[in-house]
Design an enzyme around this catalytic site. Structure first.
Site, PDB file in Angstrom:
ATOM      1  N   GLY A 160       0.810  -1.218   0.000  1.00 35.63           N
ATOM      2  CA  GLY A 160       0.000   0.000   0.000  1.00 35.63           C
ATOM      3  C   GLY A 160       0.839   1.260   0.000  1.00 35.63           C
ATOM      4  CB  CYS A 161       3.834   2.169   1.907  1.00 32.74           C
ATOM      5  SG  CYS A 161       3.058   1.811   3.495  1.00 32.74           S
ATOM      6  CB  SER A 162       5.659   0.485  -2.610  1.00 36.75           C
ATOM      7  OG  SER A 162       6.656   0.446  -1.622  1.00 36.75           O
TER       8      SER A 162
END
Length: 159
Positions: free
Chosen positions: A48-50
């Protein structure tokens, strides 16, 4: 209790990668006399972050700065080497990558996340805040696992 609008950013020391290697940077240096958009992620290189969170800030960095933001910063409870490598992998040249390796700043903000069930230990909740001269003017903490209220587009609407 979690930090709120009107609160002052707590004094803490984070790490960033400098020309000579890992470098300490104080929150007073990051936030003092500046308008800062800080977003925090549970972990560098996580899906989700990347895939969702960081790319929005990378793509919109020029627009965010044009709206009066002096510094865009990304923080995670990871070490400085991981944050540096992740920033490079994400082409995040315009973003100050901050490591809160021991989660001390995260704890001072009251925004810890217990990710022990995933083998990650203490992490930061996913959030974004805007601070002017060290005072929080907006803060959006994700209520669940998605990227919505802390997304670049959402935060840009608050500038």
């Amino acid at each position: 209790m979690a930090i709120q609008v009107g609160d002052t950013i707590p004094q803490s020391t984070l790490k960033t990668m400098g020309a000579e290697g890992p470098t300490d940077v104080s929150t007073s240096d990051i936030f003092g006399g500046k308008k800062v958009l800080l977003f925090a992620v549970p972990g560098a290189f996580t899906p989700g972050c990347s895939i969702t969170h960081m790319p929005g800030y990378v793509v919109n960095a020029d627009k965010i700065k044009a709206a009066g933001v002096d510094t865009i910063a990304c923080m995670a409870v990871n070490d400085v080497f991981v944050m540096d490598a992740w920033g490079k992998a994400q082409n995040a040249e315009e973003i100050l990558m901050l490591a809160d390796g021991m989660a001390e700043f995260t704890a001072a903000l009251g925004l810890e996340l217990d990710a022990s069930a995933f083998g990650l230990g203490t992490r930061s909740q996913r959030f974004a805040l805007i601070a002017e001269d060290g005072v929080v003017t907006h803060i959006n903490v994700e209520p669940d696992t998605g990227v919505d209220v802390s997304a670049a587009e959402t935060m840009m609407s608050l500038l």
